[in-house]
Write an enzyme that holds these catalytic residues in place. Structure first.
Site, PDB file in Angstrom:
ATOM      1  CB  SER A  29      34.657  59.405  35.636  1.00  0.00           C
ATOM      2  OG  SER A  29      35.337  60.635  35.486  1.00  0.00           O
ATOM      3  CG  ASN A  41      43.236  63.931  27.082  1.00  0.00           C
ATOM      4  OD1 ASN A  41      42.190  63.833  27.723  1.00  0.00           O
ATOM      5  ND2 ASN A  41      43.259  64.185  25.795  1.00  0.00           N
ATOM      6  CG  HIS A  64      47.958  12.800  40.867  1.00  0.00           C
ATOM      7  ND1 HIS A  64      47.785  13.110  39.547  1.00  0.00           N
ATOM      8  CD2 HIS A  64      49.263  12.435  40.998  1.00  0.00           C
ATOM      9  CE1 HIS A  64      48.925  12.921  38.895  1.00  0.00           C
ATOM     10  NE2 HIS A  64      49.842  12.521  39.755  1.00  0.00           N
ATOM     11  CB  SER A 112      24.203  26.476  58.666  1.00  0.00           C
ATOM     12  OG  SER A 112      22.903  26.098  58.264  1.00  0.00           O
ATOM     13  CE  LYS A 120      26.997  22.069  56.925  1.00  0.00           C
ATOM     14  NZ  LYS A 120      27.281  22.817  55.757  1.00  0.00           N
ATOM     15  CD  GLU A 152      32.789  27.865  51.526  1.00  0.00           C
ATOM     16  OE1 GLU A 152      31.777  27.864  50.811  1.00  0.00           O
ATOM     17  OE2 GLU A 152      32.779  27.471  52.698  1.00  0.00           O
TER      18      GLU A 152
HETATM   19  N1  ARG Z   1      37.355  61.382  33.415  1.00  0.00           N
HETATM   20  C1  ARG Z   1      38.248  61.256  32.321  1.00  0.00           C
HETATM   21  C2  ARG Z   1      38.922  59.880  32.358  1.00  0.00           C
HETATM   22  O1  ARG Z   1      38.834  59.260  33.356  1.00  0.00           O
HETATM   23  C3  ARG Z   1      39.297  62.317  32.372  1.00  0.00           C
HETATM   24  C4  ARG Z   1      39.913  62.664  31.052  1.00  0.00           C
HETATM   25  C5  ARG Z   1      38.957  63.432  30.228  1.00  0.00           C
HETATM   26  N2  ARG Z   1      39.524  63.820  28.985  1.00  0.00           N
HETATM   27  C6  ARG Z   1      38.777  64.098  27.936  1.00  0.00           C
HETATM   28  N3  ARG Z   1      39.384  64.440  26.857  1.00  0.00           N
HETATM   29  N4  ARG Z   1      37.483  64.046  27.984  1.00  0.00           N
HETATM   30  O2  ARG Z   1      39.514  59.413  31.424  1.00  0.00           O
END
Ligand code: ARG
Length: 469
Positions: free
Chosen positions: A23, A111, A157, A278, A284, A291
């Site tokens: 990640s 975690n 409306h 444009s 234009k 938009e």
């Molecule tokens: N990159 C992980 C996330 O965004 C971090 C937590 C990872 N925890 C694990 N038990 N693999 O959730």
């Protein structure tokens, strides 16, 4: 690169698996909050005697140096180098200070670390977003203050209904974005529990001081249940709902700017700096910014739905699905922040064609209700008055006239109760100025409303009492 969890494994991770699982490419933006959380955790471990003072000091100095190097660009976070931002920071710390760096993760899991990082990050983004919304409200308020006498048709409306002023019309948007700020601030207040110390899911055997870390990180108390602590993303869903509503408001406003800028309306002229041309049609001048703001609404709704769907089947406690919360949340944040900033500039530089607005309000029978009210004032039941004026409107349409163009004799042909004061009664300005109820478009009512808006903008900002998080 050595992994945080290599010990139990005998084979290298498949390269596609690594790429799929990492990640870092998107969670690297969490580096500040990640380091901040680690510093508070380390300070608490030192305070509790779980680390020696020396170890704590080395960790704090090491983390401080990593943060400074990242901010100064002396250290860069390269995609693919580590699994995530947590592994990156920890690995750099160990590289720099050796063994004591290996003790930082005592009593902590990624975690509860990632749960904390996201909460801290969202709180700081709420403050950022709130600042942008406040600035935008300032722009809207300025237009209101300058246009108390800019008459325009109010629509229902998309048909001309009754005359209002530009100040009144913009006042409605002020209320929408005020509510968006209120959503954000109530969410910010309720995001008051700290997940740090939840461990992987079941707390820890170390004597952590969770109240201390919670306080130091700007929360009121630690979260009550550690399984919920690591797996709660409700605040993120609430945040994305607030963003979805805000984006919907932006999109409605953008839609009006697009209409008003069209040749059919010509109520506004966009500044050159906020329009595009444009490649084929030289005449234009397109409202691309408005938009795009309207067009990006689908993304933000999509991000909210991605999160809701991602969470719906997750058994307690942490599951890797939750890593998907980041790209959805970051995309929604970047989109809405960009939209507010750009659209604020677009509105701030827009020129209002007051004469066109006023002329448009004069046509289209926006004073028909007032003409009916005039007859009511002479004792005609409203339903009958409505019928009389309806027939007059039909007649005017055939003759290509406005009600104001009719002679007194023509008025009296429909009802003998009409007198010469009818012209004053259906005059555009009079129609607006008679609307004196709270929240109505008359100058008097609008001055009160503007007073209230000014007082509201002078209130303190979200999270002003929090420092450095
Ligand atoms: N990159 C992980 C996330 O965004 C971090 C937590 C990872 N925890 C694990 N038990 N693999 O959730």
């Amino acid at each position: 690169m050595e992994k945080l969890w290599g010990g139990r494994f005998t084979k290298e991770t498949d390269s596609l698996v690594k790429e799929f699982n990492d990640s870092l490419p998107f969670d690297k933006r969490l580096y500040q909050v990640d380091i901040k959380g680690s510093m508070v955790h380390a300070a608490m471990l030192g305070k509790q005697g779980i680390l020696t003072d020396q170890e704590m000091k080395e960790i704090l100095d090491g983390l401080g140096a990593i943060l400074a190097d990242l901010e100064a660009g002396r250290l860069t976070i390269e995609d693919g180098s580590y699994e995530d931002i947590h592994s990156f920071v920890e690995a750099k710390l160990i590289e720099r200070i050796g063994d004591s760096g290996k003790k930082l993760h005592t009593g902590r899991s990624r975690n509860d670390q990632v749960a904390l990082d996201m909460k801290l990050y969202i709180r700081s983004e709420i403050r950022e977003m709130d600042g942008c919304l406040k600035h935008f409200l300032g722009t809207i308020l300025r237009v209101m203050e300058e246009n108390l006498d800019t008459f325009m048709p109010g629509f229902t409306h998309l048909q001309k209904a009754q005359p209002v002023t530009l100040a009144h019309h913009f006042g409605a948007y002020f209320e929408m974005f005020r509510r968006d700020r209120e959503h954000l601030s109530s969410l910010y207040e309720r995001m008051d529990t700290c997940p740090l110390g939840s461990g992987a899911l079941a707390g820890t055997t170390y004597p952590l001081d969770r109240a201390f870390t919670a306080r130091e990180l700007g929360f009121i108390h630690p979260c009550r249940n550690s399984m919920d602590g690591v797996s709660d993303r409700d605040y993120l869903i609430e945040f994305l709902s607030a963003l979805a509503v805000c984006q919907m408001h932006l999109s409605r406003f953008a839609e009006e700017v697009i209409l008003w800028n069209s040749d059919e309306y010509r109520f506004v002229e966009l500044d050159d700096a906020y329009s595009t041309g444009s490649s084929i049609m030289p005449q234009k001048k397109n409202p691309d910014i408005a938009e795009l703001v309207r067009g990006k609404t689908g993304r933000v709704y999509g991000d909210l739905f991605a999160l809701l769907t991602m969470m719906k089947g997750i058994p307690l406690a942490y599951d890797k699905d939750m890593q998907e919360d980041k790209e959805a949340a970051f995309d929604a944040i970047d989109t809405v922040l960009g939209d507010i900033r750009l659209f604020d500039g677009c509105v701030a530089t827009m020129r209002f064609r007051k004469d066109v607005m006023e002329r448009s309000a004069k046509r289209g029978f926006t004073n028909a209700t007032d003409a009916a009210d005039y007859l009511v004032g002479k004792g005609v039941p409203f339903r009958d008055a409505h019928g009389i004026i309806g027939r007059m409107v039909l007649d005017c349409i055939e003759k290509g006239k406005a009600l104001d163009d009719l002679t007194l004799e023509e008025f009296q042909a429909f009802s003998p109760l009409f007198d010469s004061d009818i012209y004053e009664a259906i005059d555009l300005q009079a129609c607006v100025e008679k609307r004196l109820t709270d929240g109505a478009p008359s100058r008097l009512s609008m001055e009160k409303e503007i007073q209230d808006c000014r007082a509201y903008l002078a209130l303190p900002d979200i999270g002003r009492d929090l420092t450095g998080v």
